[in-house]
Design an enzyme around this catalytic site. Sequence first.
Site, PDB file in Angstrom:
ATOM      1  N   GLY A 270       5.466   2.994   9.482  1.00 17.46           N
ATOM      2  CA  GLY A 270       6.577   2.794  10.386  1.00 17.46           C
ATOM      3  C   GLY A 270       6.745   3.329  11.885  1.00 17.46           C
ATOM      4  O   GLY A 270       7.422   3.637  12.566  1.00 17.46           O
TER       5      GLY A 270
ATOM      6  N   ASN B 133       7.961  -4.808   1.658  1.00 16.69           N
ATOM      7  CA  ASN B 133       8.710  -3.687   1.183  1.00 16.69           C
ATOM      8  C   ASN B 133       9.940  -3.680   2.115  1.00 16.69           C
ATOM      9  O   ASN B 133       9.702  -3.139   3.138  1.00 16.69           O
ATOM     10  CB  ASN B 133       8.222  -2.371   1.308  1.00 16.69           C
TER      11      ASN B 133
ATOM     12  N   SER C 293       2.309   0.115   9.012  1.00 15.83           N
ATOM     13  CA  SER C 293       2.037  -0.484  10.278  1.00 15.83           C
ATOM     14  C   SER C 293       1.324  -1.803  10.356  1.00 15.83           C
ATOM     15  O   SER C 293       0.576  -2.192  11.382  1.00 15.83           O
ATOM     16  CB  SER C 293       1.745   0.457  11.594  1.00 15.83           C
TER      17      SER C 293
ATOM     18  N   GLU D 257       7.984   7.806   1.197  1.00 22.48           N
ATOM     19  CA  GLU D 257       9.487   8.139   1.520  1.00 22.48           C
ATOM     20  C   GLU D 257      10.186   8.579   0.502  1.00 22.48           C
ATOM     21  O   GLU D 257      11.014   9.675   0.383  1.00 22.48           O
ATOM     22  CB  GLU D 257      10.129   6.951   2.091  1.00 22.48           C
TER      23      GLU D 257
HETATM   24  P1  PGA Z   1       5.519  -0.004   7.817  1.00 24.65           P
HETATM   25  O1  PGA Z   1       5.821   0.409   6.320  1.00 24.65           O
HETATM   26  O2  PGA Z   1       4.812  -1.442   7.543  1.00 24.65           O
HETATM   27  O3  PGA Z   1       6.871  -0.381   8.355  1.00 24.65           O
HETATM   28  O4  PGA Z   1       4.626   0.692   8.242  1.00 24.65           O
HETATM   29  C1  PGA Z   1       5.078   0.172   5.282  1.00 24.65           C
HETATM   30  C2  PGA Z   1       5.532   0.884   3.899  1.00 24.65           C
HETATM   31  O5  PGA Z   1       6.199   1.827   3.944  1.00 24.65           O
HETATM   32  O6  PGA Z   1       5.364   0.243   2.845  1.00 24.65           O
END
Ligand code: PGA
Length: 269
Positions: free
Chosen positions: A193, A25, A233, A117
């Site tokens: 994130g 993503n 993450s 999000e």
């Molecule tokens: P991240 O995002 O790997 O940066 O935690 C995952 C996501 O939002 O799908």
Amino acid sequence: MVKEKHDMELRPNPRTGRYRLISANWKMNFNHLEAIQATQKLSFVLRPADYSYTEISIHPPFTDLRPLQLLIDSDRMRFSLGAQNCHFEPHGAFTGEVSAPMLSRLNVTYVIVGHSERRQHFFETDDIVRAKVEAVFHSQMTPIICVGETFDERQRGETERILQTQVDSAVSFLSPELAERCVVAYEPVWAIGRGASANPDDAQQGAATVRSVFESRWGKAVASKVRIQYGGSVNPANAADFMQLDDVDGLLVGTAALDPESFARIIQA
Ligand code: PGA
């Protein structure tokens, strides 16, 4: 009929019978030139055997879809094309939106629906998510339905209830044939994130809760076919811990997917 585009050499997980799916993503990163470069680099660092272990989908911004479709086609790359969102109506006066039929025409296979999000910053409710799931299936694509609890909800002990509500609302109207084709991404909002992922026990428990919703509506046979990703993450060091879990069939990767080398190491983990 939903497009089943599994690579001929792709093998299901012998333990579960399900096809693994690891998804990048990219969120709002990479213009179309950078997207081409990153995809070429990923294809360069992956070995042929990597593709027989897991399907790989790339979810770039809308403006990158057409160039990546052409690149994947012309170089016969073994990536599935994905989108990050769509509108639930097929066309009409919705300035700035992109519809599911438009994505389907670009050979998009998977559409992320209800990412946290989007729920948080764009006010997507469970009803909107449900309408989008319907639109994606209607255009012969597969939704990757994102669900997950916030930090406060977890602190209050509401994780299971939140997951059940989000999943049930998104899929309850589906026929068993479509229900079993769903992909659900369990993404604890507090782990996205942040550089701090959930621990594998929590990920397994969340994924098992997701699967139990399908089981209570359609029974074990359907539930055992649904593919569940963990997201939040994920990085090359923790990817294998999640991929070994009973109910986890894949990963939804944000930050670490922006670097083709680290995304390749996640796929190889
Ligand atoms: P991240 O995002 O790997 O940066 O935690 C995952 C996501 O939002 O799908």
